[in-house]
Design an enzyme around this catalytic site. Structure first.
Site, PDB file in Angstrom:
ATOM      1  CG  ASP A   1      -4.780  18.209 -14.740  1.00 37.23           C
ATOM      2  OD1 ASP A   1      -3.890  17.976 -15.104  1.00 37.23           O
ATOM      3  OD2 ASP A   1      -5.657  17.781 -13.756  1.00 37.23           O
TER       4      ASP A   1
ATOM      5  CE1 TYR B   1     -11.482  14.514 -16.482  1.00 41.96           C
ATOM      6  CE2 TYR B   1     -11.864  14.389 -14.242  1.00 41.96           C
ATOM      7  CZ  TYR B   1     -11.562  14.227 -15.730  1.00 41.96           C
ATOM      8  OH  TYR B   1     -12.098  13.266 -15.429  1.00 41.96           O
TER       9      TYR B   1
ATOM     10  NE  ARG C   1      -3.291   0.053   3.090  1.00 36.54           N
ATOM     11  CZ  ARG C   1      -2.084   0.085   4.375  1.00 36.54           C
ATOM     12  NH1 ARG C   1      -2.263   1.485   4.773  1.00 36.54           N
ATOM     13  NH2 ARG C   1      -2.763  -0.383   4.751  1.00 36.54           N
TER      14      ARG C   1
ATOM     15  CE  LYS D   1      -8.352  10.971 -18.857  1.00 42.92           C
ATOM     16  NZ  LYS D   1      -8.360  12.617 -18.598  1.00 42.92           N
TER      17      LYS D   1
HETATM   18  C1  LIG Z   1      -9.068  12.539 -16.986  1.00 40.58           C
HETATM   19  C2  LIG Z   1      -8.125  13.549 -16.296  1.00 40.58           C
HETATM   20  C3  LIG Z   1      -8.027  13.639 -15.282  1.00 40.58           C
HETATM   21  C4  LIG Z   1      -8.957  12.602 -13.721  1.00 40.58           C
HETATM   22  O1  LIG Z   1      -7.985  11.671 -13.942  1.00 40.58           O
HETATM   23  P1  LIG Z   1      -8.214   9.713 -13.977  1.00 40.58           P
HETATM   24  O2  LIG Z   1      -7.507   9.111 -14.348  1.00 40.58           O
HETATM   25  O3  LIG Z   1      -9.761   9.802 -14.556  1.00 40.58           O
HETATM   26  O4  LIG Z   1      -8.927   9.835 -12.207  1.00 40.58           O
HETATM   27  C5  LIG Z   1      -7.357  14.731 -14.374  1.00 40.58           C
HETATM   28  N1  LIG Z   1      -7.651  15.945 -15.360  1.00 40.58           N
HETATM   29  C6  LIG Z   1      -7.535  15.472 -15.838  1.00 40.58           C
HETATM   30  C7  LIG Z   1      -7.304  17.390 -16.950  1.00 40.58           C
HETATM   31  C8  LIG Z   1      -8.010  15.059 -17.014  1.00 40.58           C
HETATM   32  O5  LIG Z   1      -8.232  14.695 -18.609  1.00 40.58           O
END
Ligand SMILES: *Cc1c(COP(=O)(O)O)cnc(C)c1O
Length: 384
Positions: free
Chosen positions: A181, A108, A56, A206
């Protein structure tokens, strides 16, 4: 693997392609193994000299993935999480109740919902702001009280670009951390730490993985201080850690990151320029278009392309937009982004009634198919 034998520094493309040049000296394997073990052996004298105790907290399969993300972002330390949301929420949960945070109005959607819901119930004081406007950001920051400024650039799903350098200067002067982000920009196109940010977050689900078959998230720190260790403790306590198989697949995906992101960026620009001239299109939102409001910041901050994400507003409102999405054949109607296959999505249908996103907006995630095929499919869908 950062330098060749003469001391010449390798380009990040080379570091990614070889995943840091890992080899197993014993077996001569050039691909790392997966370690499924959830527990690690204690030494006879009752110590844990390996530094590993329980799954963990850590797993040896993470080492290569985390080191590679650090190398690509130019950070000192990275952590792998179960998802992008797990990575992002670990940052907020490592703050204290009562702390003030400044976050973008448009970002997001799931993360915004978490910050304004459970995040606020945890005790965070949240100010939403237009992150593309440094004056508004400056006004929102409370010196000595704001602990974190959250940036997403280009931000979902309107793709506004934030000046990371400017926001980082404002935040630093007030004693606040900046976390970016950078999911849609990827380290290929933007390195937030070079612009002064403290932390970078990715939904590795992504572009970093790139094949729509792994859920994962990453955080990278410019410096591994006390706050970083709190985030590490949060990951271990909450158990928001990635699986070893996901970590291994992520390394495989990142080997082709540069090729994929550059191909997607090139096609996205061609698609954006084509659609901007289309009579059934109201507007195209893409940082690479000179008509786009934050294009100048994007041109300065993004390196070698403007990314594979764009949005299109369709003339005729919501019904017309949904109808266009219903008629595509090569594009896949699905949420998410950053995979090798192109996706199209009516964004308001996902975000629900509180969403600020225009109802006539379709979000496009451009993959690596031939741009001509993608354009032809959109043209026939727009032709009614
Ligand atoms: C998809 C996404 C997230 C969240 O990520 P997950 O892997 O789906 O939890 C956060 N920020 C952006 C810009 C995203 O495209």
């Amino acid at each position: 693997m950062r330098h060749d034998s003469t001391g010449r520094t390798f380009a990040r493309e080379s570091i990614a392609a070889q995943a840091l040049g890992w080899v197993d000296e014993e077996t001569r394997a050039i691909v790392a193994p997966i370690h499924p073990s959830t527990t690690f052996l204690r030494d006879p004298d009752n110590q844990y000299r390996s530094g590993r105790v329980y799954g963990r907290s850590d797993n040896p399969t993470f080492d290569q993935a985390e080191a590679l993300v650090s190398a690509l972002e130019g950070g000192t330390s990275s952590m792998l999480f179960a998802s992008g949301m797990a990575a992002a929420t670990a940052v907020f949960l490592s703050l204290a109740p009562g702390d003030h945070v400044v976050v973008p109005e448009v970002m997001y959607w799931s993360l915004r919902s978490w910050i304004c819901g459970p995040g606020a119930r945890f005790g965070l004081r949240v100010t939403l702001v237009d992150m593309a406007n440094p004056e508004k950001v400056a006004a929102a920051i409370e010196p000595g009280k704001t602990r974190l400024v959250w940036v997403e650039t280009p931000s979902n799903p309107l793709w506004g670009v934030t000046d990371i350098g400017e926001v980082s200067r404002l935040a630093r002067a007030a004693g606040a951390l900046v976390c970016v982000d950078s999911t849609s920009a990827t380290p290929v196109l933007t390195r937030p730490l070079e612009w002064g940010a403290d932390l970078v977050m990715h939904s590795a689900t992504k572009y970093l993985n790139g094949h729509s078959d792994v859920l994962a998230g990453t955080l990278t720190a410019a410096e591994a201080g006390d706050f970083w260790e709190r985030v590490r403790a949060t990951r271990s306590q909450v158990g928001s850690i990635a699986g070893p198989f996901e970590a291994w697949l992520l390394v495989r995906g990142m080997r082709t990151l540069f090729l994929r992101v550059r191909a997607a960026s090139q096609s996205a620009l061609a698609i954006a320029e084509h659609l901007e001239r289309h009579p059934r299109v109201l507007s195209v939102l893409y940082p690479g278009l000179s008509s786009f409001p934050t294009h100048a910041v994007a041109a300065r901050q993004m390196d070698g392309g403007f990314g594979g994400m764009l949005s299109v507003r369709i003339r005729g409102g919501e019904a017309a937009a949904v109808a266009v999405a219903s008629r595509v054949s090569l594009w896949k109607r699905a949420t998410s982004l950053g995979g090798v296959e192109s996706l199209i999505e009516h964004r308001a249908s996902v975000e629900g009634p509180d969403s600020p996103v225009p109802k006539d907006l379709l979000r496009l995630s451009v993959g690596i198919e031939a741009a001509a095929d993608l354009i032809a499919d959109l043209d026939q869908a727009l032709a009614r």
